[in-house]
Design a protein around this motif. Structure first.
Motif, PDB file in Angstrom:
ATOM      1  N   HIS A   1       1.765  -5.626   0.955  1.00  0.00           N
ATOM      2  CA  HIS A   1       1.551  -6.712   1.885  1.00  0.00           C
ATOM      3  C   HIS A   1       1.050  -7.966   1.166  1.00  0.00           C
ATOM      4  O   HIS A   1       1.260  -9.056   1.635  1.00  0.00           O
ATOM      5  N   HIS A   2       0.379  -7.778   0.043  1.00  0.00           N
ATOM      6  CA  HIS A   2      -0.140  -8.905  -0.738  1.00  0.00           C
ATOM      7  C   HIS A   2       0.417  -8.832  -2.146  1.00  0.00           C
ATOM      8  O   HIS A   2       0.637  -7.747  -2.676  1.00  0.00           O
ATOM      9  N   LEU A   3       0.591  -9.979  -2.760  1.00  0.00           N
ATOM     10  CA  LEU A   3       1.067 -10.049  -4.127  1.00  0.00           C
ATOM     11  C   LEU A   3       0.392 -11.232  -4.801  1.00  0.00           C
ATOM     12  O   LEU A   3       0.529 -12.369  -4.353  1.00  0.00           O
ATOM     13  N   PHE A   4      -0.380 -10.941  -5.848  1.00  0.00           N
ATOM     14  CA  PHE A   4      -1.096 -11.973  -6.591  1.00  0.00           C
ATOM     15  C   PHE A   4      -0.575 -12.005  -8.023  1.00  0.00           C
ATOM     16  O   PHE A   4      -0.172 -10.975  -8.564  1.00  0.00           O
ATOM     17  N   TYR A   5      -0.635 -13.170  -8.630  1.00  0.00           N
ATOM     18  CA  TYR A   5      -0.273 -13.349 -10.036  1.00  0.00           C
ATOM     19  C   TYR A   5      -1.380 -14.182 -10.656  1.00  0.00           C
ATOM     20  O   TYR A   5      -1.401 -15.401 -10.514  1.00  0.00           O
ATOM     21  N   GLU A   6      -2.351 -13.499 -11.269  1.00  0.00           N
ATOM     22  CA  GLU A   6      -3.559 -14.170 -11.755  1.00  0.00           C
ATOM     23  C   GLU A   6      -4.028 -13.570 -13.072  1.00  0.00           C
ATOM     24  O   GLU A   6      -3.771 -12.406 -13.364  1.00  0.00           O
ATOM     25  N   ASP A   7      -4.763 -14.371 -13.822  1.00  0.00           N
ATOM     26  CA  ASP A   7      -5.446 -13.902 -15.031  1.00  0.00           C
ATOM     27  C   ASP A   7      -6.751 -13.265 -14.582  1.00  0.00           C
ATOM     28  O   ASP A   7      -7.682 -13.957 -14.188  1.00  0.00           O
ATOM     29  N   LEU A   8      -6.823 -11.948 -14.613  1.00  0.00           N
ATOM     30  CA  LEU A   8      -8.005 -11.245 -14.112  1.00  0.00           C
ATOM     31  C   LEU A   8      -9.155 -11.203 -15.112  1.00  0.00           C
ATOM     32  O   LEU A   8     -10.312 -11.251 -14.718  1.00  0.00           O
TER      33      LEU A   8
ATOM     34  N   GLY B   1       0.769   3.475   2.898  1.00  0.00           N
ATOM     35  CA  GLY B   1       1.639   4.571   3.297  1.00  0.00           C
ATOM     36  C   GLY B   1       1.044   5.921   3.006  1.00  0.00           C
ATOM     37  O   GLY B   1      -0.148   6.149   3.191  1.00  0.00           O
ATOM     38  N   THR B   2       1.878   6.820   2.536  1.00  0.00           N
ATOM     39  CA  THR B   2       1.465   8.197   2.311  1.00  0.00           C
ATOM     40  C   THR B   2       0.327   8.283   1.303  1.00  0.00           C
ATOM     41  O   THR B   2      -0.600   9.062   1.467  1.00  0.00           O
TER      42      THR B   2
ATOM     43  N   GLY C   1      -2.933   8.383   3.765  1.00  0.00           N
ATOM     44  CA  GLY C   1      -3.126   7.625   4.995  1.00  0.00           C
ATOM     45  C   GLY C   1      -1.962   7.846   5.939  1.00  0.00           C
ATOM     46  O   GLY C   1      -1.085   8.667   5.687  1.00  0.00           O
ATOM     47  N   GLU C   2      -1.974   7.101   7.006  1.00  0.00           N
ATOM     48  CA  GLU C   2      -0.888   7.162   7.982  1.00  0.00           C
ATOM     49  C   GLU C   2       0.380   6.597   7.341  1.00  0.00           C
ATOM     50  O   GLU C   2       0.312   5.656   6.551  1.00  0.00           O
ATOM     51  N   PRO C   3       1.548   7.162   7.676  1.00  0.00           N
ATOM     52  CA  PRO C   3       2.791   6.648   7.089  1.00  0.00           C
ATOM     53  C   PRO C   3       3.099   5.227   7.581  1.00  0.00           C
ATOM     54  O   PRO C   3       2.627   4.806   8.633  1.00  0.00           O
ATOM     55  N   ILE C   4       3.908   4.534   6.809  1.00  0.00           N
ATOM     56  CA  ILE C   4       4.339   3.180   7.167  1.00  0.00           C
ATOM     57  C   ILE C   4       5.011   3.266   8.527  1.00  0.00           C
ATOM     58  O   ILE C   4       5.754   4.214   8.770  1.00  0.00           O
ATOM     59  N   PRO C   5       4.736   2.391   9.477  1.00  0.00           N
ATOM     60  CA  PRO C   5       4.257   1.033   9.316  1.00  0.00           C
ATOM     61  C   PRO C   5       2.744   0.860   9.430  1.00  0.00           C
ATOM     62  O   PRO C   5       2.263  -0.260   9.577  1.00  0.00           O
ATOM     63  N   ALA C   6       1.978   1.929   9.371  1.00  0.00           N
ATOM     64  CA  ALA C   6       0.518   1.810   9.453  1.00  0.00           C
ATOM     65  C   ALA C   6       0.002   0.947   8.318  1.00  0.00           C
ATOM     66  O   ALA C   6       0.540   0.952   7.214  1.00  0.00           O
ATOM     67  N   MET C   7      -1.059   0.191   8.598  1.00  0.00           N
ATOM     68  CA  MET C   7      -1.705  -0.648   7.581  1.00  0.00           C
ATOM     69  C   MET C   7      -3.010   0.039   7.179  1.00  0.00           C
ATOM     70  O   MET C   7      -4.078  -0.283   7.701  1.00  0.00           O
ATOM     71  N   ASN C   8      -2.925   0.981   6.262  1.00  0.00           N
ATOM     72  CA  ASN C   8      -4.107   1.666   5.758  1.00  0.00           C
ATOM     73  C   ASN C   8      -4.931   0.739   4.874  1.00  0.00           C
ATOM     74  O   ASN C   8      -6.152   0.762   4.912  1.00  0.00           O
ATOM     75  N   MET C   9      -4.254  -0.041   4.038  1.00  0.00           N
ATOM     76  CA  MET C   9      -4.893  -1.062   3.214  1.00  0.00           C
ATOM     77  C   MET C   9      -4.773  -2.352   4.014  1.00  0.00           C
ATOM     78  O   MET C   9      -3.716  -2.962   4.086  1.00  0.00           O
ATOM     79  N   ARG C  10      -5.854  -2.769   4.651  1.00  0.00           N
ATOM     80  CA  ARG C  10      -5.802  -3.858   5.611  1.00  0.00           C
ATOM     81  C   ARG C  10      -5.725  -5.239   4.975  1.00  0.00           C
ATOM     82  O   ARG C  10      -5.050  -6.120   5.477  1.00  0.00           O
ATOM     83  N   ASP C  11      -6.468  -5.447   3.888  1.00  0.00           N
ATOM     84  CA  ASP C  11      -6.431  -6.765   3.252  1.00  0.00           C
ATOM     85  C   ASP C  11      -6.857  -6.612   1.808  1.00  0.00           C
ATOM     86  O   ASP C  11      -7.486  -5.617   1.420  1.00  0.00           O
TER      87      ASP C  11
END
Length: 172
Positions: A1-8, A22-23, A45-55
């Motif tokens: 759901h999120h995609l970052f491109y950063e120097d960590l 998902g699974t 977790g619950e299968p997709i489309p569940a949002m187990n990782m919320r943010d």
């Protein structure tokens, strides 16, 4: 759901960061060529489309030039990971998060984490995961945005599934 491109880690090389829902739920850091570097498993977790990782969000919590990863789960956890996906702390919130945003506060202070919860609670955690403020909105938060960081206050806007839009002054 999120995609970052950063120097960590401050080495001037950017990494790709994302979560998997998902699974089996996880946060992963990859090199730009797609090779996985680090991974934090959050379990089944619950299968997709569940949002187990919320943010998921990224900020420098410790002020050391290395960025930390913040993940919110459907199980009610907010978890801080270092740049190698090692757990720094975890905080269980009263109601699972629907949205979360790291807020760079004014005047050089450490960032805070604003968490909008399923039951309408809005929680503000400090860089160590301690609760520092609370408020509420009508409905389930669906969107969160940082509007400004000026000398007087950091402003965060939350919108809900009931149509409420509420502005918060985080630094007050």
């Amino acid at each position: 759901h999120h995609l970052f491109y950063e120097d960590l880690n401050g080495d001037e090389v950017k990494e790709v960061i994302s979560e998997t829902n998902g699974t089996w739920n996880r946060v992963t850091v990859w090199r730009a060529d797609g090779r996985a570097l680090f991974d934090a498993s959050f379990g089944p977790g619950e299968p997709i489309p569940a949002m187990n990782m919320r943010d998921l969000d990224i900020t420098d919590l410790e002020g050391d030039g290395k960025k930390e990863l913040l993940a919110a789960t459907s199980g009610g956890l907010v978890v801080a990971l270092d740049h190698q996906c090692r757990k720094l702390w975890a905080k269980r919130v009263e109601s699972p998060a629907t949205v979360m945003k790291c807020v760079r506060r004014t005047r050089g202070s450490s960032p805070w984490i604003v968490v909008g919860c399923e039951d309408g609670r809005v929680l503000v955690l400090d860089a160590q995961g301690r609760l520092v403020r609370r408020d509420s909105v009508q409905g389930r938060p669906t969107c969160i945005s940082v509007l400004s960081a000026d000398p007087d206050a950091t402003l965060v806007l939350l919108a809900t599934d009931r149509g409420q839009v509420k502005l918060f002054h985080v630094d007050e």
